[in-house]
Design an enzyme around this catalytic site. Structure first.
Site: not given
Ligand code: ISL
Length: 582
Positions: A34, A38, A42, A111, A219, A276, A348-349
């Protein structure tokens, strides 16, 4: 840590295409740095940290979505594809960021979220005005199930479930129809069957490529083609919900990807495309990334990081010994020398790898570095998720109010009165979204304000400042792995061969190209194990191996400390990792 940098060839090796010896770093902008207090990261913050990335040896920076967005899914719900969200900055700052990254020798990958938009995107707003809208067919609108009472459970046009829980259909009382959203209800699916939609997407992609970005991480690309008629799905097959077989790997998926390639990437030679594909399997992977098919440069498969999902995502099971290594090798063998994979353990997932696959309390350093060694030197492009390079651990979520992610919040509201289930705390996507830990200050140097999500208690001891000052840190170890990727020919183009070391706790493999070989030995268990088999293998027996990198302060066999020593036959300590060259 043992490091013999003198064993590396001097200077960076050749690679064709260029990404074969590149290393990618993923930034989740909301949590990286950041600059205005905030509590949300960013673009200006990213600019400030570009030199850190360049010094680490990063070649490609993938930035999670920064477009205009109501942030229902932290930017994966886009309301304007051609602008930056004011939360993160503006186009001018973005251009400066790209220019500075290029000066430092790094490429920028955006992305690209085009399976769906935000409900606030003007396309959807127009589409939602009613069945006569010129953009009605840009999304999937369908009537309720015949005979059912519209808006009540069971009246949805099909039984498909959203990735984030609940029905994938949202009722619109104004028109009496439903729209499809495979993700959150704020993320309506674009209708890729409509050529106008595809034209608009390709135009937008070319706009960014012309502006100077170097590629896209596309994505959720494997769900853009839906089965015609959008029929009911069969029973759910864990970890996927009902209907998954009707929208994953749909009939026109590869036609669309080839068209996208031709209309965008082919016009920008050298651009980098990461698809992805959470549904891709070792059997289907080559369809996406075989260069002759002209679709994606490489693929992000989800199988290795989805391991341990039992009946649902938030009811994880303990992994069997060797399970992670087996899945990784299956993918390596399936892609062979034709395909090219994203190598990763975190994003991040996903929860943090050390918390999930390692031993965060008993062997934090050893497991962080052993896991790093295991995945990083396989064939493909290694991805590092922000904070992974310092061994960051997962979050500390004890109350429902600690969570921020839409998927976790949906789960909590569907299971009221259960408090915070252990599986949710362990697997929630919020684990990977806590702020980057830069220094020992209260918010870890991430912000001068209050962070949008809490830092874990481990932030006080795990941070960049401390590790930069320590020649044996996890960070230093990652740097050594990156150096090897840049310089050792076998790691650029070499084949992958797994070696059976006689115990599922050991993951041992060899990368070979003409005149260059690397032997990677990792113990991904908390037991000391004596390798068997490896050393009786004719190919591996010569005593010409030299130890380049190891994660033990002093190896069990002290004679191993010297470069050029023979291959040891001694026991590997819990979570030990060694990288040999010849
Ligand atoms: O991690 C998953 C569910 O918790 C996966 O099924 C994931 O949702 C899937 O791989 C797609 O992910 C991507 O698109 C999503 C977004 O929320 C994720 O952050 C992104 O990596 C929707 O845009």
């Amino acid at each position: 840590m043992i490091l013999h940098s003198d064993l590396l060839p001097t200077g960076r090796g050749d690679a064709d295409p260029w990404w074969m010896n590149a290393v990618l770093y993923q930034i989740y902008p909301r949590s990286f740095q950041d600059s205005d207090g905030d509590g949300v990261g960013d673009l200006q913050g990213i600019v400030r940290r570009l030199e850190y990335l360049a010094q680490l040896g990063v070649d490609i920076v993938w930035i999670s979505p920064i477009y205009r967005s109501p942030q229902a899914d932290n930017g994966y719900d886009i309301s304007d594809y051609r602008d930056i969200d004011p939360l993160f900055g503006d186009l001018e700052t973005f251009d400066a960021l790209v220019a500075r990254a290029h000066e430092l020798g790094m490429r920028i990958v955006m992305d690209l979220v085009v399976n769906h938009t935000s409900v606030e995107h003007p396309w959807f707003v127009e589409s939602a005005t009613g069945p006569d809208s010129a953009r009605r067919d840009w999304y999937y609108w369908r009537d309720p199930r015949p005979g059912a009472v519209p808006g009540t459970p069971g009246a949805e046009p099909s039984n498909w479930e959203s990735f984030f829980g609940g029905s994938a259909w949202e009722y619109d009382p104004a028109s009496g129809q439903y729209y499809l959203h495979l993700f959150a209800r704020e993320q309506p699916d674009l209708n890729w069957e409509n050529p106008e939609v595809r034209d608009a997407v390709y135009d937008m992609m070319n706009w960014w490529l012309d502006r100077g970005v170097d590629g896209f991480r596309v994505d959720a690309i494997d769900v853009i083609s839906k089965r015609p008629g959008l029929p009911d799905g069969g029973p759910a097959r864990a970890p996927f919900g009902v209907g998954h077989e009707c929208f994953a790997d749909g009939p026109r998926l590869h036609d669309f990807l080839q068209e996208m390639h031709e209309r965008t990437f082919a016009r920008h030679p050298g651009s980098f495309t990461v698809g992805e594909a959470s549904n891709a399997s070792p059997e289907s992977a080559l369809l996406f990334c075989d260069p002759d098919r002209r679709e994606c440069t490489l693929l992000i498969p989800c199988e290795p990081v989805s391991l341990g999902q039992k009946t649902g995502k938030f009811s994880p099971r303990t992994l069997a010994a060797g399970e992670l290594a087996d899945v990784m090798s299956t993918w390596q063998e399936a892609l062979g020398e034709r395909g090219w994979n994203a190598l990763y353990l975190e994003n991040h997932d996903q929860p943090r790898a050390v918390s999930r696959f390692g031993d965060p309390h008993g062997a934090w350093y050893e497991s962080a570095t052993a896991l790093a060694t295991a995945y990083f030197l396989q064939r493909g492009t290694p991805f590092i998720y922000q904070g992974q390079e310092i061994g960051m651990l997962g979050g500390h979520f004890t109350r429902p109010s600690d969570f921020r992610d839409v998927e976790s919040l949906n789960y909590l509201s569907a299971h009221p009165g259960e408090g915070v289930p252990a599986g949710l705390a362990a697997i929630s996507r919020d684990n990977g979204r806590t702020p980057m830990q830069w220094d020992s200050s209260p918010a870890a140097g991430f912000t001068s304000g209050t962070p949008w999500i809490d830092l874990p208690p481990s932030a006080s001891s795990i941070h960049v400042e401390r590790q930069l000052a320590d020649a044996s840190s996890v960070l230093a170890f990652y740097r050594a792995l990156i150096d090897a990727r840049h310089r050792v020919p076998a790691l650029t183009s070499g084949s992958f061969r797994r070696v059976d070391a006689g115990d599922p706790g050991l993951f041992v493999y060899v990368r070979s190209s003409e005149g260059s070989e690397v032997l990677v030995m990792t113990n991904l268990s908390g037991r000391a194990i004596t390798p068997r088999g490896v050393f009786f293998d004719e190919d591996l027996s010569p005593s010409r191996w030299a130890l380049y990198l190891g994660n033990m302060a002093s190896p069990i066999d002290s004679s191993e400390a010297e470069a050029g020593d023979p291959l040891p036959s001694s026991t590997m300590a819990p979570w030990e990792a060694r990288v040999y060259l010849r």
